[in-house]
Design an enzyme around this catalytic site. Structure first.
Site, short mmCIF file in Angstrom:
data_model
loop_
_atom_site.label_atom_id
_atom_site.label_comp_id
_atom_site.label_asym_id
_atom_site.label_seq_id
_atom_site.Cartn_x
_atom_site.Cartn_y
_atom_site.Cartn_z
N LYS A 75 0.95 -1.45 -0.31
CA LYS A 75 -0.03 -0.02 0.00
C LYS A 75 0.93 1.02 -0.15
O LYS A 75 1.84 0.93 0.48
CB LYS A 75 -0.92 -0.41 1.64
CG LYS A 75 -2.14 -1.04 0.67
CD LYS A 75 -2.89 -0.95 2.49
CE LYS A 75 -4.29 -2.27 2.00
NZ LYS A 75 -5.02 -1.37 3.18
N ASN A 85 -1.71 0.47 6.71
CA ASN A 85 -1.84 -1.12 7.16
C ASN A 85 -0.66 -2.13 5.83
O ASN A 85 -0.80 -3.21 6.49
CB ASN A 85 -2.57 -1.91 7.87
CG ASN A 85 -3.45 -2.10 7.06
OD1 ASN A 85 -3.53 -1.46 5.34
ND2 ASN A 85 -4.69 -2.85 7.60
N HIS A 138 -1.97 -5.30 1.77
CA HIS A 138 -3.16 -6.22 1.29
C HIS A 138 -3.35 -7.19 0.78
O HIS A 138 -2.21 -7.70 -0.09
CB HIS A 138 -3.86 -5.22 0.34
CG HIS A 138 -5.09 -6.04 -0.43
ND1 HIS A 138 -6.46 -6.61 0.27
CD2 HIS A 138 -5.70 -7.32 -1.28
CE1 HIS A 138 -7.31 -6.85 -0.37
NE2 HIS A 138 -6.58 -7.67 -1.33
N GLU A 164 -9.85 -10.32 -7.37
CA GLU A 164 -8.44 -9.35 -7.49
C GLU A 164 -7.64 -9.32 -8.29
O GLU A 164 -7.36 -8.54 -9.02
CB GLU A 164 -8.37 -9.66 -5.91
CG GLU A 164 -9.33 -8.92 -5.20
CD GLU A 164 -8.71 -8.95 -3.30
OE1 GLU A 164 -9.66 -8.51 -2.53
OE2 GLU A 164 -7.98 -9.66 -3.18
P1 GDP Z 1 -8.45 -6.93 5.50
O1 GDP Z 1 -8.66 -7.94 5.21
O2 GDP Z 1 -6.64 -7.13 6.21
O3 GDP Z 1 -7.11 -5.83 4.87
O4 GDP Z 1 -8.73 -5.82 6.01
P2 GDP Z 1 -10.68 -5.09 5.47
O5 GDP Z 1 -11.13 -6.16 4.31
O6 GDP Z 1 -11.14 -5.99 6.55
O7 GDP Z 1 -10.29 -4.09 5.30
C1 GDP Z 1 -10.33 -3.61 3.97
C2 GDP Z 1 -8.82 -2.16 4.58
O8 GDP Z 1 -9.96 -1.38 4.72
C3 GDP Z 1 -8.03 -2.66 5.93
O9 GDP Z 1 -7.23 -2.98 5.16
C4 GDP Z 1 -7.68 -1.24 6.16
O10 GDP Z 1 -6.46 -0.62 5.50
C5 GDP Z 1 -9.17 -0.47 6.67
N1 GDP Z 1 -9.70 -0.95 7.26
C6 GDP Z 1 -10.62 -1.95 7.89
N2 GDP Z 1 -10.82 -1.72 9.29
C7 GDP Z 1 -10.89 -0.23 9.85
C8 GDP Z 1 -11.26 0.59 10.56
O11 GDP Z 1 -11.86 0.52 10.80
N3 GDP Z 1 -11.22 1.54 9.99
C9 GDP Z 1 -10.34 2.53 8.77
N4 GDP Z 1 -9.99 3.78 9.12
N5 GDP Z 1 -9.67 1.58 8.16
C10 GDP Z 1 -9.91 0.30 8.14
#
Ligand code: GDP
Length: 139
Positions: A11, A114, A117, A128
Site C-alpha cells: 500500500k 496498514n 493487502h 482481485e
Molecule cells: P484486511 O482484509 O485485513 O485488509 O481488512 P478488511 O477487508 O476488513 O479492510 C480493508 C482495509 O480497510 C484494511 O486493510 C484497512 O486498510 C481498512 N480498514 C479496515 N477496518 C478499518 C477501520 O476500522 N478504520 C479504518 N480507517 N480503516 C479500516
C-alpha cells in the site's frame, strides 16, 4: 495443500516509507513466487471499485482516498495455500493486534495505513487478480 494464486498490494504508506524491498524479501523468504507485478497509482474510482465490498462503511471514503494517494505495488503471488499463508504472514488488520513477526506488526502505521493487502478467499483472489491483471493466464 494446493497451489494457489493471491493478489497482494503493497500500500501507499509502505511504499512512501521505503519498505517495498523489505516486504518483497519477506515474500521470498516464505517461498511465494511473483507471477505478476505492476507499480500503479490508483484513481479514486479504481480504489472504490477494488474495495466495493466496503462501500457504505464509515471508513470507505478515507480508505479509498488513502489507497489513491500515491504509488502502490500490485502483485500476484503463487504458492502452496498462498491465500491463507499470505494472510498469516500479513498479520491482523489492526497492527496493534498483529502477531509479532508479521508484516503489519513491522510496517503498518494504523488500522487504515496498514502496509499490505492480501486476498481473503479463493473467490476474492479471482476477482482481485482479474481486476488488476485482466489478461493473466488462468491456472
Ligand atoms: P484486511 O482484509 O485485513 O485488509 O481488512 P478488511 O477487508 O476488513 O479492510 C480493508 C482495509 O480497510 C484494511 O486493510 C484497512 O486498510 C481498512 N480498514 C479496515 N477496518 C478499518 C477501520 O476500522 N478504520 C479504518 N480507517 N480503516 C479500516
Amino acid at each position: 495443500m494446493s497451489l494457489e494464486r493471491t493478489l497482494t498490494i503493497i500500500k501507499p504508506d509502505a511504499i512512501s516509507a521505503g519498505h517495498l524491498g523489505d516486504i518483497i524479501k519477506v515474500f521470498d523468504s516464505h517461498r511465494f513466487k511473483v507471477v505478476a507485478a505492476r507499480l500503479v497509482k490508483l484513481s479514486k474510482a479504481e480504489a472504490e471499485g477494488f474495495y466495493a465490498v466496503h462501500r457504505g462503511k464509515p471508513f470507505f471514503e478515507s480508505l479509498t482516498h488513502f489507497m489513491s494517494s500515491g504509488p502502490a505495488m500490485v502483485m500476484v503471488l503463487e504458492g502452496e495455500s498462498a491465500i491463507t499463508r499470505l494472510r498469516e504472514v500479513m498479520g491482523a488488520t489492526d497492527p496493534a493486534k498483529a502477531a509479532s513477526g508479521t508484516i503489519r506488526k513491522f510496517y503498518a502505521e494504523s488500522v487504515e495505513r496498514n502496509a499490505i493487502h492480501g486476498s481473503d478467499a479463493p473467490e476474492t483472489a479471482a476477482f482481485e487478480i482479474s481486476y488488476f491483471f485482466p489478461g493473466i493466464e488462468l491456472q
